[in-house]
Design an enzyme around this catalytic site. Structure first.
Site, PDB file in Angstrom:
ATOM      1  N   ASP A   1      13.786   3.018  10.585  1.00  0.00           N
ATOM      2  CA  ASP A   1      12.977   2.202  11.489  1.00  0.00           C
ATOM      3  C   ASP A   1      12.178   3.169  12.358  1.00  0.00           C
ATOM      4  O   ASP A   1      12.752   3.873  13.197  1.00  0.00           O
ATOM      5  CB  ASP A   1      13.906   1.324  12.344  1.00  0.00           C
ATOM      6  CG  ASP A   1      13.127   0.485  13.353  1.00  0.00           C
ATOM      7  OD1 ASP A   1      11.905   0.687  13.498  1.00  0.00           O
ATOM      8  OD2 ASP A   1      13.767  -0.385  13.990  1.00  0.00           O
TER       9      ASP A   1
ATOM     10  N   ASN B   1       2.058   4.836   7.440  1.00  0.00           N
ATOM     11  CA  ASN B   1       1.544   3.632   6.783  1.00  0.00           C
ATOM     12  C   ASN B   1       2.266   2.354   7.227  1.00  0.00           C
ATOM     13  O   ASN B   1       1.706   1.267   7.103  1.00  0.00           O
ATOM     14  CB  ASN B   1       1.683   3.823   5.260  1.00  0.00           C
ATOM     15  CG  ASN B   1       1.585   2.522   4.495  1.00  0.00           C
ATOM     16  OD1 ASN B   1       0.502   2.007   4.265  1.00  0.00           O
ATOM     17  ND2 ASN B   1       2.734   1.950   4.131  1.00  0.00           N
TER      18      ASN B   1
ATOM     19  N   ASP C   1      11.440   3.414   4.757  1.00  0.00           N
ATOM     20  CA  ASP C   1      11.114   2.015   5.039  1.00  0.00           C
ATOM     21  C   ASP C   1      12.253   1.367   5.826  1.00  0.00           C
ATOM     22  O   ASP C   1      13.415   1.770   5.713  1.00  0.00           O
ATOM     23  CB  ASP C   1      10.856   1.228   3.735  1.00  0.00           C
ATOM     24  CG  ASP C   1       9.955   0.025   3.965  1.00  0.00           C
ATOM     25  OD1 ASP C   1       8.771   0.080   3.585  1.00  0.00           O
ATOM     26  OD2 ASP C   1      10.427  -0.975   4.575  1.00  0.00           O
TER      27      ASP C   1
ATOM     28  N   SER D   1      -6.845   0.184  10.203  1.00  0.00           N
ATOM     29  CA  SER D   1      -7.337  -1.089   9.657  1.00  0.00           C
ATOM     30  C   SER D   1      -8.797  -1.233  10.049  1.00  0.00           C
ATOM     31  O   SER D   1      -9.216  -0.728  11.100  1.00  0.00           O
ATOM     32  CB  SER D   1      -6.538  -2.250  10.265  1.00  0.00           C
ATOM     33  OG  SER D   1      -7.168  -3.482   9.973  1.00  0.00           O
TER      34      SER D   1
ATOM     35  N   ILE E   1       0.844  -1.202   0.000  1.00  0.00           N
ATOM     36  CA  ILE E   1       0.000   0.000   0.000  1.00  0.00           C
ATOM     37  C   ILE E   1       0.880   1.253   0.000  1.00  0.00           C
ATOM     38  O   ILE E   1       0.587   2.233  -0.700  1.00  0.00           O
ATOM     39  CB  ILE E   1      -0.952  -0.024   1.222  1.00  0.00           C
ATOM     40  CG1 ILE E   1      -1.961  -1.174   1.072  1.00  0.00           C
ATOM     41  CG2 ILE E   1      -1.659   1.317   1.410  1.00  0.00           C
ATOM     42  CD1 ILE E   1      -2.792  -1.473   2.321  1.00  0.00           C
TER      43      ILE E   1
ATOM     44  N   LYS F   1      -4.223  -0.418  16.309  1.00  0.00           N
ATOM     45  CA  LYS F   1      -4.899   0.356  15.261  1.00  0.00           C
ATOM     46  C   LYS F   1      -6.070   1.138  15.859  1.00  0.00           C
ATOM     47  O   LYS F   1      -6.337   2.269  15.446  1.00  0.00           O
ATOM     48  CB  LYS F   1      -5.368  -0.572  14.131  1.00  0.00           C
ATOM     49  CG  LYS F   1      -4.216  -1.256  13.373  1.00  0.00           C
ATOM     50  CD  LYS F   1      -3.340  -0.265  12.629  1.00  0.00           C
ATOM     51  CE  LYS F   1      -2.429  -0.929  11.618  1.00  0.00           C
ATOM     52  NZ  LYS F   1      -1.602   0.024  10.875  1.00  0.00           N
TER      53      LYS F   1
ATOM     54  N   TYR G   1      -2.630  -6.228  17.423  1.00  0.00           N
ATOM     55  CA  TYR G   1      -2.594  -5.354  16.236  1.00  0.00           C
ATOM     56  C   TYR G   1      -3.850  -4.483  16.196  1.00  0.00           C
ATOM     57  O   TYR G   1      -3.781  -3.264  16.005  1.00  0.00           O
ATOM     58  CB  TYR G   1      -2.502  -6.254  15.003  1.00  0.00           C
ATOM     59  CG  TYR G   1      -2.679  -5.595  13.654  1.00  0.00           C
ATOM     60  CD1 TYR G   1      -1.598  -5.011  12.988  1.00  0.00           C
ATOM     61  CD2 TYR G   1      -3.928  -5.603  13.019  1.00  0.00           C
ATOM     62  CE1 TYR G   1      -1.767  -4.438  11.725  1.00  0.00           C
ATOM     63  CE2 TYR G   1      -4.097  -5.031  11.769  1.00  0.00           C
ATOM     64  CZ  TYR G   1      -3.011  -4.454  11.126  1.00  0.00           C
ATOM     65  OH  TYR G   1      -3.181  -3.891   9.879  1.00  0.00           O
TER      66      TYR G   1
HETATM   67  N1  LIG Z   1      -2.843  -5.637   3.606  1.00  0.00           N
HETATM   68  C1  LIG Z   1      -3.916  -5.645   4.382  1.00  0.00           C
HETATM   69  O1  LIG Z   1      -4.769  -6.530   4.285  1.00  0.00           O
HETATM   70  C2  LIG Z   1      -4.110  -4.531   5.392  1.00  0.00           C
HETATM   71  C3  LIG Z   1      -5.342  -4.465   6.052  1.00  0.00           C
HETATM   72  C4  LIG Z   1      -5.549  -3.468   6.979  1.00  0.00           C
HETATM   73  C5  LIG Z   1      -4.546  -2.558   7.252  1.00  0.00           C
HETATM   74  N2  LIG Z   1      -3.347  -2.645   6.605  1.00  0.00           N
HETATM   75  C6  LIG Z   1      -2.319  -1.656   6.952  1.00  0.00           C
HETATM   76  O2  LIG Z   1      -1.816  -1.059   5.778  1.00  0.00           O
HETATM   77  C7  LIG Z   1      -0.474  -0.612   6.010  1.00  0.00           C
HETATM   78  C8  LIG Z   1       0.424  -1.075   4.885  1.00  0.00           C
HETATM   79  O3  LIG Z   1       0.516  -2.491   4.940  1.00  0.00           O
HETATM   80  P1  LIG Z   1       0.697  -3.402   3.640  1.00  0.00           P
HETATM   81  O4  LIG Z   1      -0.455  -4.298   3.584  1.00  0.00           O
HETATM   82  O5  LIG Z   1       1.049  -2.577   2.464  1.00  0.00           O
HETATM   83  O6  LIG Z   1       1.921  -4.303   4.129  1.00  0.00           O
HETATM   84  P2  LIG Z   1       3.394  -4.506   3.549  1.00  0.00           P
HETATM   85  O7  LIG Z   1       3.986  -5.579   4.394  1.00  0.00           O
HETATM   86  O8  LIG Z   1       3.368  -4.673   2.076  1.00  0.00           O
HETATM   87  O9  LIG Z   1       4.090  -3.111   3.862  1.00  0.00           O
HETATM   88  C9  LIG Z   1       4.444  -2.705   5.158  1.00  0.00           C
HETATM   89  C10 LIG Z   1       5.757  -1.945   5.048  1.00  0.00           C
HETATM   90  O10 LIG Z   1       6.091  -1.433   6.343  1.00  0.00           O
HETATM   91  C11 LIG Z   1       7.490  -1.576   6.515  1.00  0.00           C
HETATM   92  N3  LIG Z   1       7.824  -1.570   7.938  1.00  0.00           N
HETATM   93  C12 LIG Z   1       7.576  -2.554   8.855  1.00  0.00           C
HETATM   94  N4  LIG Z   1       8.091  -2.206  10.043  1.00  0.00           N
HETATM   95  C13 LIG Z   1       8.671  -0.986   9.883  1.00  0.00           C
HETATM   96  C14 LIG Z   1       9.384  -0.114  10.744  1.00  0.00           C
HETATM   97  N5  LIG Z   1       9.621  -0.452  12.015  1.00  0.00           N
HETATM   98  N6  LIG Z   1       9.849   1.048  10.253  1.00  0.00           N
HETATM   99  C15 LIG Z   1       9.626   1.384   8.952  1.00  0.00           C
HETATM  100  N7  LIG Z   1       8.980   0.590   8.081  1.00  0.00           N
HETATM  101  C16 LIG Z   1       8.508  -0.583   8.550  1.00  0.00           C
HETATM  102  C17 LIG Z   1       7.819  -2.901   5.847  1.00  0.00           C
HETATM  103  O11 LIG Z   1       9.207  -3.007   5.544  1.00  0.00           O
HETATM  104  C18 LIG Z   1       6.921  -2.851   4.626  1.00  0.00           C
HETATM  105  O12 LIG Z   1       7.598  -2.279   3.506  1.00  0.00           O
HETATM  106  C19 LIG Z   1      -0.086  -1.156   7.385  1.00  0.00           C
HETATM  107  O13 LIG Z   1      -0.228  -0.140   8.365  1.00  0.00           O
HETATM  108  C20 LIG Z   1      -1.100  -2.245   7.624  1.00  0.00           C
HETATM  109  O14 LIG Z   1      -1.309  -2.479   9.002  1.00  0.00           O
HETATM  110  C21 LIG Z   1      -3.116  -3.610   5.691  1.00  0.00           C
END
Ligand SMILES: NC(=O)c1ccc[n+]([C@@H]2O[C@H](COP(=O)([O-])OP(=O)(O)OC[C@H]3O[C@@H](n4cnc5c(N)ncnc54)[C@H](O)[C@@H]3O)[C@@H](O)[C@H]2O)c1
Length: 255
Positions: A63, A90, A37, A142, A18, A159, A155
């Site tokens: 981080d 994000n 990231d 979320s 995302i 959120k 989690y």
């Molecule tokens: N994919 C889903 O179904 C879903 C559903 C609800 C909410 N979300 C939320 O959407 C957001 C994006 O998630 P996504 O689905 O694209 O997942 P993803 O795993 O593709 O991306 C998450 C990114 O966050 C980075 N990250 C993790 N820990 C970190 C840290 N400590 N510092 C900096 N970067 C860090 C990771 O390296 C990764 O690139 C998140 O907040 C997630 O909770 C996702």
């Protein structure tokens, strides 16, 4: 969207599914994007794709749980791209198992990434926004925050905390010209969702169940999210703050 051209945008977790789609969309709107990231390689890939399309982007390893790294990444962003106009929190992470099967060490990591990390980003970015009397913050929570989600108790708590925190910061900083809004994705096809499916034990069955229960008939794709995120960051949303929007194919319909 109105007035995104030339704006400096910071996206945490910008190397992910995302986050990457969001960075590309902001760049397409003419914004300068700092892609933060934990994985520098992932950030570099997203920034590289933006450059190839003629956009401006800066890849930074950061981080968000480490305040010194947050400060350093923001200092580099400001030096190279200018003061931060838009912050998108994000970055996220999850482990999928029933609460009684989790360990306190996992809670600490979940809270650090999904809640404390966003607090660091707000704390570091807000003083500048207040001084400039303008700013946009979009937090990615979320649907688990709104309706719960089995196997994601801590989690979901983070959120839910992020939603309550966003509304409070929206109130505290409205008079400074800073808006804070929340986008809640539903199940979306990214690495995080792949882990969720695996954690549930029967990925194909879970996918089918989601497809049946989502009114629009499919799980989300990363490109389904940036429209709402970019909208909240734009001048089209200048009279909107403290709001929560689900982007989940109608899976949840909060009043
Ligand atoms: N994919 C889903 O179904 C879903 C559903 C609800 C909410 N979300 C939320 O959407 C957001 C994006 O998630 P996504 O689905 O694209 O997942 P993803 O795993 O593709 O991306 C998450 C990114 O966050 C980075 N990250 C993790 N820990 C970190 C840290 N400590 N510092 C900096 N970067 C860090 C990771 O390296 C990764 O690139 C998140 O907040 C997630 O909770 C996702």
């Amino acid at each position: 969207m109105r007035k995104l051209e030339g704006k400096t945008v910071v996206v945490t977790g910008g190397g992910g599914g995302i986050g990457g789609a969001t960075c590309r969309r902001f760049a397409a709107e003419g914004a300068r994007v700092a892609v933060l990231d934990l994985s520098f390689e992932a950030a570099l890939k997203v920034a590289g794709a933006i450059h190839e399309n003629g956009g401006e982007a800066l890849a930074l390893r950061c981080d968000i749980t480490n305040r010194a790294e947050v400060e350093a990444a923001l200092a580099q962003t400001e030096a190279q791209l200018g003061p931060v106009d838009v912050l998108v929190n994000n970055a996220g992470w999850d482990v999928f198992r029933p609460f009684t099967k989790t360990e306190p060490a996992q809670w600490d990591k979940l809270i650090a990434i999904n809640l404390t990390g966003a607090l660091h980003m707000h704390h570091a970015v807000l003083p500048g926004m207040v001084e400039r009397k303008r700013g946009r913050i979009v937090n990615i929570a979320s649907d688990a925050a709104r309706v719960g989600s089995s196997g994601e108790a801590v989690y979901a708590a983070c959120k839910g905390g992020l939603v309550a925190f966003s509304k409070t910061i929206a109130r505290e900083h409205a008079r400074h010209g800073v808006t804070v809004n929340v986008v809640c994705p539903g199940p979306t096809d990214t690495a995080l969702f792949a882990d969720y499916k695996e954690g549930a034990g029967n990925p194909e069955k879970l996918l089918e169940a989601f497809q049946r229960s989502i009114p629009l008939g499919r799980i989300g794709q990363p490109d389904d999210l940036p429209g709402a995120i970019v909208f909240f960051a734009s001048d089209d949303a200048s009279y909107i703050t403290g709001q929560v929007l689900s982007v989940s194919g109608g899976l949840t319909m909060a009043g």
